[in-house]
Design an enzyme around this catalytic site. Structure first.
Site, PDB file in Angstrom:
ATOM      1  CG  HIS A   1      -0.668  -0.603   2.378  1.00 32.30           C
ATOM      2  ND1 HIS A   1      -0.989  -1.892   2.733  1.00 32.30           N
ATOM      3  CD2 HIS A   1       0.034  -0.118   3.404  1.00 32.30           C
ATOM      4  CE1 HIS A   1      -0.498  -2.156   3.916  1.00 32.30           C
ATOM      5  NE2 HIS A   1       0.131  -1.105   4.346  1.00 32.30           N
TER       6      HIS A   1
ATOM      7  CG  HIS B   1       2.041  10.272   6.748  1.00 35.62           C
ATOM      8  ND1 HIS B   1       0.922   9.561   6.367  1.00 35.62           N
ATOM      9  CD2 HIS B   1       1.725  11.595   6.640  1.00 35.62           C
ATOM     10  CE1 HIS B   1      -0.034  10.422   6.036  1.00 35.62           C
ATOM     11  NE2 HIS B   1       0.427  11.653   6.176  1.00 35.62           N
TER      12      HIS B   1
END
Ligand code: B30
Ligand code: ZN
Length: 225
Positions: free
Chosen positions: A64, A108
């Site tokens: 992902h 992130h």
């Protein structure tokens, strides 16, 4: 690795809450992420004390995103809470939006405190001047999902930060299942620049891996002065 969720179709964001009992927060949580950053409250927030070493250990295409895992030794101190840097990964387009607008990508940097709480430093990525570190990541990222491999020792996470560490702060969640509401979000106000060719190379692997923005419900977003 939770294999059944995805960003489109039958396992897409609208279904995450139904895929597994552990994912209930994805559907019913009131502090979900990402969000659109619109009205903010200027506040005296603690400085982000980032003490990141060149401790990148492995790089992985986990199905992902592309993620770099860090070895021990890099920290974030926020007020009197100390967090350890675990990993950095990327989304395309950005998950957080600013006044309804997204950026080409968002990084992130995931940190965890001994209490289990997470602090994620979000860095918006605009297209412009090349960023040598992001170029290096794109050049060495595994094209197919598979096990983690040793990362290039030259990768310096500090080179993926803007000059100014002003930030937005709000309480939220993981942006992927199980959407746990354990994240102190620290989204830097200033984007970094990366080469459009590098964004395009990432987009070949992951054209769209961003969760849609969630309701803010009763939350406020603070902005550091
Ligand atoms: S994020 O920064 O809110 N996008 C996790 C950490 C940060 C974010 C999202 C998720 C996380 O730690 N998830 C649990 C671990 N993962 C394994 C992994 O690292 O890659 C389990 C999973 O999702 O099924 Cu994939
Ligand atoms: Zn993320």
């Amino acid at each position: 690795e939770g294999a059944h969720w995805s960003y489109e179709g039958a396992g897409g964001p609208a279904k995450w809450g139904d895929l597994d009992a552990a994912n209930k927060a994805c559907a019913v949580g009131l502090q979900q992420s990402p969000i659109d950053i619109e009205a903010t409250i200027k506040s005296q927030l603690p400085a982000l004390k980032l003490r990141w070493a060149r401790s990148v250990d492995t790089i992985v295409n986990n199905g992902h995103t592309i993620q770099l895992n860090f070895a021990e030794g890099s920290t974030l101190t926020l007020g009197d809470v100390k967090y350890k840097l675990l990993q950095v990964h990327f989304h395309r387009p950005s998950e957080h939006t600013i006044g309804g607008k997204n950026f080409p990508m968002e990084a992130h940097f995931v940190h965890r405190a001994d209490t289990g709480g997470l602090a994620v430093v979000g860095v918006l990525m605009a297209e412009g001047r090349p960023n040598a570190t992001f170029s290096q990541i794109v050049k060495t990222m595994p094209a197919a999902e598979g096990p983690a491999v040793k990362a290039d020792a030259g990768i310096n996470p500090n080179a993926m930060l803007p000059q100014k560490l002003s930030y937005f702060r709000y309480s939220g969640s993981l942006t992927t299942p199980p959407c746990s509401e354990v994240v102190e979000w620290l989204l830097l106000t200033d984007p970094i620049q990366v080469a459009s060719a590098d964004v395009a190379a990432f987009a070949k692997l992951y054209p769209m891996n961003a969760r849609p923005v969630q309701k803010d419900n009763r939350r406020y977003v603070l902005r550091s002065i």
